[in-house]
Design a protein around this motif. Sequence first.
Motif, mmCIF file in Angstrom:
data_model
loop_
_atom_site.group_PDB
_atom_site.id
_atom_site.type_symbol
_atom_site.label_atom_id
_atom_site.label_comp_id
_atom_site.label_asym_id
_atom_site.label_seq_id
_atom_site.Cartn_x
_atom_site.Cartn_y
_atom_site.Cartn_z
ATOM 1 N N PHE A 43 0.817 -1.135 -0.083
ATOM 2 C CA PHE A 43 -0.014 0.102 -0.180
ATOM 3 C C PHE A 43 0.878 1.080 -0.186
ATOM 4 N N LEU A 44 0.344 2.299 -0.435
ATOM 5 C CA LEU A 44 1.075 3.515 -0.424
ATOM 6 C C LEU A 44 1.245 4.298 1.117
ATOM 7 N N SER A 45 2.362 4.133 1.615
ATOM 8 C CA SER A 45 2.814 4.511 2.798
ATOM 9 C C SER A 45 3.304 5.842 2.883
ATOM 10 N N TYR A 46 3.486 6.292 4.214
ATOM 11 C CA TYR A 46 4.109 7.825 4.191
ATOM 12 C C TYR A 46 5.576 7.397 4.270
ATOM 13 N N GLY B 9 5.223 7.983 -1.640
ATOM 14 C CA GLY B 9 4.388 8.575 -0.677
ATOM 15 C C GLY B 9 4.648 9.857 0.012
ATOM 16 N N ILE B 10 6.148 9.966 0.259
ATOM 17 C CA ILE B 10 6.670 11.103 0.664
ATOM 18 C C ILE B 10 6.549 12.343 -0.356
ATOM 19 N N SER B 11 6.666 11.732 -1.677
ATOM 20 C CA SER B 11 6.724 12.828 -2.607
ATOM 21 C C SER B 11 5.118 13.533 -2.670
ATOM 22 N N LEU B 12 4.251 12.446 -2.867
ATOM 23 C CA LEU B 12 3.003 13.149 -3.012
ATOM 24 C C LEU B 12 2.498 13.792 -2.020
ATOM 25 N N THR B 13 2.780 13.349 -0.829
ATOM 26 C CA THR B 13 2.509 14.261 0.633
ATOM 27 C C THR B 13 3.022 15.584 0.569
ATOM 28 N N CYS C 125 -7.320 16.292 0.779
ATOM 29 C CA CYS C 125 -7.868 14.951 0.897
ATOM 30 C C CYS C 125 -6.890 14.102 0.249
ATOM 31 N N VAL C 126 -5.921 14.484 -0.375
ATOM 32 C CA VAL C 126 -4.756 13.551 -0.836
ATOM 33 C C VAL C 126 -4.341 12.619 0.413
ATOM 34 N N LEU C 127 -4.175 13.184 1.731
ATOM 35 C CA LEU C 127 -3.671 12.601 2.764
ATOM 36 C C LEU C 127 -4.405 11.209 3.146
ATOM 37 N N LEU C 128 -5.679 11.321 2.762
ATOM 38 C CA LEU C 128 -6.630 10.145 3.230
ATOM 39 C C LEU C 128 -6.186 8.953 2.150
ATOM 40 N N SER D 140 -2.867 0.430 -14.104
ATOM 41 C CA SER D 140 -2.002 0.345 -12.895
ATOM 42 C C SER D 140 -2.629 -0.656 -11.671
ATOM 43 N N SER D 141 -1.720 -0.984 -11.033
ATOM 44 C CA SER D 141 -2.251 -2.077 -9.960
ATOM 45 C C SER D 141 -1.434 -1.543 -8.693
ATOM 46 N N GLY D 142 -2.051 -1.806 -7.473
ATOM 47 C CA GLY D 142 -1.585 -1.792 -6.242
ATOM 48 C C GLY D 142 -1.472 -0.304 -5.816
ATOM 49 N N LYS D 143 -0.174 -0.082 -5.074
ATOM 50 C CA LYS D 143 -0.185 1.308 -4.634
ATOM 51 C C LYS D 143 -0.138 2.319 -5.900
ATOM 52 N N TYR D 144 0.452 1.916 -7.107
ATOM 53 C CA TYR D 144 0.472 2.693 -8.204
ATOM 54 C C TYR D 144 -0.854 3.258 -8.580
ATOM 55 N N ALA D 145 -1.723 2.423 -8.443
ATOM 56 C CA ALA D 145 -3.308 2.823 -8.877
ATOM 57 C C ALA D 145 -3.756 3.951 -8.060
ATOM 58 N N VAL D 146 -3.432 3.787 -6.741
ATOM 59 C CA VAL D 146 -3.593 5.024 -5.830
ATOM 60 C C VAL D 146 -2.946 6.075 -6.009
ATOM 61 N N ALA D 147 -1.553 6.223 -6.371
ATOM 62 C CA ALA D 147 -0.774 7.149 -6.962
ATOM 63 C C ALA D 147 -1.272 8.014 -8.100
ATOM 64 N N MET D 148 -1.795 7.046 -8.806
ATOM 65 C CA MET D 148 -2.331 7.901 -10.095
ATOM 66 C C MET D 148 -3.644 8.482 -9.896
ATOM 67 N N GLU D 149 -4.176 8.051 -8.882
ATOM 68 C CA GLU D 149 -5.423 8.732 -8.383
ATOM 69 C C GLU D 149 -5.137 10.106 -7.831
ATOM 70 N N ILE D 150 -4.290 10.026 -6.852
ATOM 71 C CA ILE D 150 -3.655 10.899 -6.236
ATOM 72 C C ILE D 150 -3.125 12.240 -7.073
ATOM 73 N N PHE D 151 -2.208 11.616 -8.160
ATOM 74 C CA PHE D 151 -1.736 12.457 -9.015
ATOM 75 C C PHE D 151 -2.626 13.224 -10.008
ATOM 76 N N ALA D 152 -3.680 12.370 -10.203
ATOM 77 C CA ALA D 152 -4.891 13.267 -10.971
ATOM 78 C C ALA D 152 -5.614 14.322 -10.162
ATOM 79 N N ILE D 153 -5.638 14.079 -8.939
ATOM 80 C CA ILE D 153 -6.153 15.177 -7.896
ATOM 81 C C ILE D 153 -5.280 16.370 -7.875
ATOM 82 N N LEU D 154 -3.920 16.091 -7.601
ATOM 83 C CA LEU D 154 -3.071 17.055 -7.570
ATOM 84 C C LEU D 154 -2.819 17.835 -8.861
#
Length: 868
Positions: A592-595, A600-604, A651-654, A816-830
């Motif tokens: 999972f995408l952890s801090y 995770g650090i980059s996106l945070t 909301c990205v932090l969630l 994408s799969s796994g944490k990279y799918a979550v990262a893609m969603e965060i990237f779209a939001i940002l």
Amino acid sequence: MWAVLLFCLVLSCYYICVTLMASTGICQQQGHFTINGMHQDGDFVIGGLFDVQTYLKVYPEISFRTQPKLPNCELFYMESFQQALTMVFAISEINHNPNLLPNITLGYQIYDTCLRLRVAFQAATALISGTEETISDFNCKGPPPVIGLIGDPGSTHSIAISSVLGLFRMPMISYYATCSCLSDKKKYPSFFRTIPSDTFQVRAIVQTLRHFGWTWVGLIYSNNDYGIYAAQSFHQEMQLFGHCVAFSEILPQDNNPRVIDHIMGVIQASTARVVVVFSASSLLIPLMNKVVLHNLTSRQWIASEAWVTAAVFRTPYYQPFLKGTLGIAIRRGEIQGLHSFLLRLHPNSDQRNNIVRIFWETMFGCSFETGDKETFGQQMKKVCTGLEDLSTANTPYTDVSGLRATYNVYKAVYALAHALHDLMQCKEKRGPFSGNSCADITDLKPWQLVHYLKKVNFTTSFGDSVSFDNNGDALAIYDVLNWQPSSEESIKLHNIGVVNEVATEMVLTLNNDEIYWNFEAQKPPQSVCSESCLPGTRRAMRKGLPVCCFDCLICGDGEISNTTDAIKCTVCPDEFWSNLNKDQCVPKEIDFLSYEDPLGISLTTTSLLGTCFCALVMIIFTFHRNTPIVRANNSELSFLLLLSLKLCFLCVLLFIGQPQLWTCQLRHAVFGISFVLCISSILVKTMVVIAVFKSSRPEGSGAMKWFGTAQQRCTVLVLTALQIVICAVWLSTSSPTPYKNNQSIRSKIVYECAIGSLAGFSLLLGYIGLLAAISFLLAFLARNLPDNFNEAKFITFSMLIFCAVWVAFVPAYMSSSGKYAVAMEIFAILASSFGVLVAIFAPKCYIIILHPERNTKKAIMGRENKNK
């Protein structure tokens, strides 16, 4: 037609002869022959068949016109004669034993079979029918026949003889016939043996091969019943354990040089380093001579019991090539008093004991005839006196250090004696036969003795137990011998272990430290077609080759093999995965995408930067809230838009961190509400820009009354409330929950949030998309407004970025799969949030901070007048 007439003629002549004999009351033998042997009278006579003269040099001429003569046998075999004398010794010992067959004297009639089936069959016939030429008894009973036979040592001979003796249930105990076929009690009901069957010998040899890991071996066997049946059993036993025979060759009976050369070529060409041989030593000599001729030393020979103790190969001539040989031998025994008995032997003039005279002549190189006698091409002029001293001779006859076949003869005689003793101990009305009767000792039937033989169980003076199983076979026990070099450059036999049968299994016990290996490394050779597959791999059979020839393939991902030579790999359980060596299942890594993750650090960091930028813009707008550029762009909506963008960034932090129930429920709800608040603010902003433009014209002077401050707030509130309702319904009916996904990435457990209801999630995104599309469309239509009302251009550009990001997000997210799918969603939001922030607020901040002279009403109106 002629054949039928000839048969009828012969049959008529036979009946005529029988009729004439019946009329005279005399029985006459149909043939007469003389066989060398030994004889002693007794109350009961035991017959014996031994191959005393084994090598044949002169074969009788067969003309098909006269009855063939018996062959001339030469080259006296001392070991076989020792075995015959052991039978004599055992009978003498029994006759002097008051506890075994008291008041009964056993006799013997021993014949030399000369290693010929015809001679052996005639000798067996003579034993069971007597040798008197005429008998004055109409029933042709003749003299009492023998009560049983000891022998024949050959499997082929035993098969032929026992087939006939079995018809009369005459007991026959062989001491050396090992063919597994003789265990068939339907064909050979009265056959017994004191040597284990080849079935057990083959198992013992295969156990030895397994002990050293030899799975790829060659096989050579003689072309007779012994070799053929042993080879069949060997193939079956090897196949049972997954081992393979690299080649299988038959030794010729006539020592054909071409066949021998072919076998030698096969041995040299094969990759098998171990060669198993089932054959008598006499048939193996030509091949071993070729081994010496070709200087072949890189082979490990495995000897069967038929040649493992053969003295002919333990000479300096064969020593460099055959030392290190391993073999299975008959269990060695000791017979107290045998040596002194052998030395007391002396010849006499009784022709029934003529084999002793032949032995004496061979032992001392003399002749009992007064004239010269030619033997082996040499003139013998010395006359035998019969008083020569046997103790001065050093031959296999007097060697009792390794009694194996001889010990089996000793046990066979005692088995027959114990059966007869048990028969005589029977008490009337307690017997095993019909009507609880016992056998009549004056009219003993052979089948009655067979009954007691099946139940024989005694212990020899050496301590070995003797009994027969249901097939008439003896207890399986072998010595394992190793041929080691001696100080005289010959070969000595060294006992290195034992193989015995325990609960239907052959148990091998070896002393590996005492084994001599005829290899430079002094270690067992490797004899495999393919090297063993290590743990983490599996066998892959090579097409068209035996099962021992294979390739080793690495187990696939998620599969393991933790044994050597695994046939297939085992799939790990759902929550486990194979390690790097593919030999152990380890718990799957939870993904999972952890801090703590760099991503995770980059996106945070990016999320917090976006939040800070929003806060900075809000501060700038707050300090310059009364300036024309802030007021002209609806400052209240601008602050609301900045607040929603800040929520979008936060909301990205969630989405980062291990999914929990509350984070899964909040992440999409907060994301959806924040974006609707943002886009609804932009939508109202666009509508206000259009309304202001229209109100500046005469025909649209009343447009602004519909877009006052209250209407703007109400519109934003209603549009956002609708998204809140969608989220509330979604969370209350089928809310997202934490989920361990084992399918998307097989090597990991993807810890993610299951969306619950696909319809609810789709409605949430669809509503955002609808508002974004309307905002983009309105902004696009208002893009050509005058410069002082150019807010529409910035909104158009921001919506273009927003829509482009989310359209590109869909295929990227699906791939994408796994944490990279979550990262893609965060990237779209940002990305979409930064796009809106930069496109709408960057130009204003640029004027406010860098060009304050343009942040005036006059500057804005000046451009308007200029345009006019």
